[in-house]
Write a protein that holds these residues in place. Structure first.
Motif, PDB file in Angstrom:
ATOM      1  N   GLY A 269      46.346  36.662  26.958  1.00 44.80           N
ATOM      2  CA  GLY A 269      45.244  35.968  27.620  1.00 44.80           C
ATOM      3  C   GLY A 269      44.875  36.611  28.937  1.00 44.80           C
ATOM      4  N   ALA A 270      45.891  36.967  29.736  1.00 46.27           N
ATOM      5  CA  ALA A 270      45.626  37.591  31.033  1.00 46.27           C
ATOM      6  C   ALA A 270      45.032  38.979  30.858  1.00 46.27           C
ATOM      7  N   LEU A 271      45.571  39.729  29.887  1.00 47.86           N
ATOM      8  CA  LEU A 271      45.063  41.078  29.663  1.00 47.86           C
ATOM      9  C   LEU A 271      43.629  41.045  29.150  1.00 47.86           C
ATOM     10  N   PHE A 272      43.329  40.084  28.288  1.00 52.26           N
ATOM     11  CA  PHE A 272      41.959  39.959  27.785  1.00 52.26           C
ATOM     12  C   PHE A 272      41.007  39.587  28.918  1.00 52.26           C
ATOM     13  N   ALA A 273      41.459  38.712  29.815  1.00 47.64           N
ATOM     14  CA  ALA A 273      40.624  38.323  30.947  1.00 47.64           C
ATOM     15  C   ALA A 273      40.384  39.518  31.871  1.00 47.64           C
ATOM     16  N   GLN A 274      41.418  40.341  32.068  1.00 44.37           N
ATOM     17  CA  GLN A 274      41.254  41.529  32.901  1.00 44.37           C
ATOM     18  C   GLN A 274      40.243  42.494  32.283  1.00 44.37           C
ATOM     19  N   ARG A 275      40.341  42.659  30.966  1.00 42.74           N
ATOM     20  CA  ARG A 275      39.395  43.564  30.308  1.00 42.74           C
ATOM     21  C   ARG A 275      37.969  43.008  30.385  1.00 42.74           C
ATOM     22  N   ARG A 276      37.837  41.696  30.200  1.00 41.05           N
ATOM     23  CA  ARG A 276      36.512  41.093  30.283  1.00 41.05           C
ATOM     24  C   ARG A 276      35.941  41.250  31.690  1.00 41.05           C
ATOM     25  N   ALA A 277      36.789  41.103  32.714  1.00 43.64           N
ATOM     26  CA  ALA A 277      36.321  41.305  34.091  1.00 43.64           C
ATOM     27  C   ALA A 277      35.895  42.752  34.314  1.00 43.64           C
ATOM     28  N   ALA A 278      36.663  43.698  33.726  1.00 42.13           N
ATOM     29  CA  ALA A 278      36.301  45.106  33.865  1.00 42.13           C
ATOM     30  C   ALA A 278      34.977  45.413  33.179  1.00 42.13           C
ATOM     31  N   VAL A 279      34.758  44.801  32.008  1.00 45.06           N
ATOM     32  CA  VAL A 279      33.501  44.998  31.293  1.00 45.06           C
ATOM     33  C   VAL A 279      32.338  44.410  32.092  1.00 45.06           C
ATOM     34  N   ASP A 280      32.543  43.218  32.666  1.00 47.33           N
ATOM     35  CA  ASP A 280      31.484  42.602  33.480  1.00 47.33           C
ATOM     36  C   ASP A 280      31.153  43.469  34.696  1.00 47.33           C
ATOM     37  N   THR A 281      32.200  44.021  35.308  1.00 45.26           N
ATOM     38  CA  THR A 281      31.969  44.911  36.447  1.00 45.26           C
ATOM     39  C   THR A 281      31.199  46.155  36.018  1.00 45.26           C
ATOM     40  N   TYR A 282      31.540  46.657  34.837  1.00 43.25           N
ATOM     41  CA  TYR A 282      30.827  47.832  34.328  1.00 43.25           C
ATOM     42  C   TYR A 282      29.356  47.509  34.082  1.00 43.25           C
ATOM     43  N   ASP A 283      29.086  46.352  33.475  1.00 41.74           N
ATOM     44  CA  ASP A 283      27.691  45.962  33.230  1.00 41.74           C
ATOM     45  C   ASP A 283      26.916  45.832  34.537  1.00 41.74           C
ATOM     46  N   ALA A 284      27.557  45.246  35.553  1.00 41.52           N
ATOM     47  CA  ALA A 284      26.896  45.119  36.854  1.00 41.52           C
ATOM     48  C   ALA A 284      26.655  46.483  37.481  1.00 41.52           C
ATOM     49  N   THR A 285      27.600  47.396  37.297  1.00 43.98           N
ATOM     50  CA  THR A 285      27.438  48.743  37.846  1.00 43.98           C
ATOM     51  C   THR A 285      26.310  49.482  37.144  1.00 43.98           C
ATOM     52  N   VAL A 286      26.170  49.278  35.832  1.00 48.70           N
ATOM     53  CA  VAL A 286      25.067  49.892  35.096  1.00 48.70           C
ATOM     54  C   VAL A 286      23.728  49.392  35.638  1.00 48.70           C
ATOM     55  N   SER A 287      23.627  48.101  35.885  1.00 44.99           N
ATOM     56  CA  SER A 287      22.393  47.542  36.431  1.00 44.99           C
ATOM     57  C   SER A 287      22.094  48.118  37.813  1.00 44.99           C
ATOM     58  N   GLN A 288      23.134  48.243  38.634  1.00 48.69           N
ATOM     59  CA  GLN A 288      22.950  48.809  39.965  1.00 48.69           C
ATOM     60  C   GLN A 288      22.518  50.269  39.876  1.00 48.69           C
ATOM     61  N   TYR A 289      23.076  51.000  38.920  1.00 54.23           N
ATOM     62  CA  TYR A 289      22.700  52.399  38.740  1.00 54.23           C
ATOM     63  C   TYR A 289      21.226  52.508  38.354  1.00 54.23           C
TER      64      TYR A 289
END
Length: 211
Positions: free
Chosen positions: A76-96
């Motif tokens: 559960g914790a690892l999945f949440a970490q990956r989901r947070a990383a994916v969300d950060t990536y999506d936000a970074t793509v938008s910023q780019y």
């Protein structure tokens, strides 16, 4: 026209690209952490290999069971970490994307300003040449005694003002040219003719002769 590849050298685009790559790497790391880390050795195959024995408490490699199950216990914790990383990536793509669009808008605005400067400078050049012709004509007529000194002074003042307009528009064009190079993020490779060269040398010669 400005090649879009030149904008890759802009510091803001380079920073956004680096952030995007870092965010993508974080997603990869978070995904890798969800899988068990297991090192196999040749001793596991001696005398035959049996998973039940190997994973039992009495097995010679009983710790393998803990290595395999640990990611499951923390899934559960690892999945949440990956989901947070994916969300950060999506936000970074938008910023780019926003950074790139802002860079293109910056260059487009600067090009529009340069085009306006060119039109204004061309008009100022025409006006200056016309004022110079009138000034030369009135000066000649004054020397012949056909016109009073006041007419000569008036035409000279108009000529001087037209020359000042040339200088102002030339300065604006040079400033916007520097802004274009800054917007592209890369200095020009080849030297370009100076906008100041558009002011004919005849004007300066006429000014010197009239003083």
């Amino acid at each position: 026209m400005v090649p879009s590849e030149l904008l890759r050298t802009r510091p803001d685009i380079q920073a956004a690209d680096a952030a995007l790559q870092a965010a993508a790497a974080d997603v990869g790391v978070a995904t890798a952490q969800m899988f068990p880390s297991l090192s196999l050795s040749a001793s596991m195959g001696q005398g035959g290999f049996s998973w039940p024995v190997a994973l039992s408490g009495a097995g010679a490699i009983w710790s393998v069971g803990a290595s395999l199950s640990q990611p499951l216990f923390h899934g559960g914790a690892l999945f949440a970490q990956r989901r947070a990383a994916v969300d950060t990536y999506d936000a970074t793509v938008s910023q780019y994307k926003q950074t790139v669009l802002a860079a293109f808008q910056n260059v487009a605005d600067t090009l529009a300003a340069l085009q306006h400067d060119t039109q204004s400078l061309d008009a100022a050049n025409v006006a200056a040449r016309s004022a110079q012709g009138i000034f030369d004509e009135t000066g000649g007529r004054y020397r012949l005694g056909a016109l009073p000194i006041a007419s000569t002074r008036s035409s000279e003042q108009q000529f001087r003002n037209a020359q000042l307009d040339e200088i102002r528009y030339t300065s604006a064009r040079l400033t916007d040219t520097a802004a274009l190079f800054q917007a592209m993020g890369n200095p020009p490779v080849e030297s370009t003719p100076s906008a100041a060269a558009t002011v004919p040398a005849a004007s300066a010669a006429t000014v010197g002769a009239s003083n």
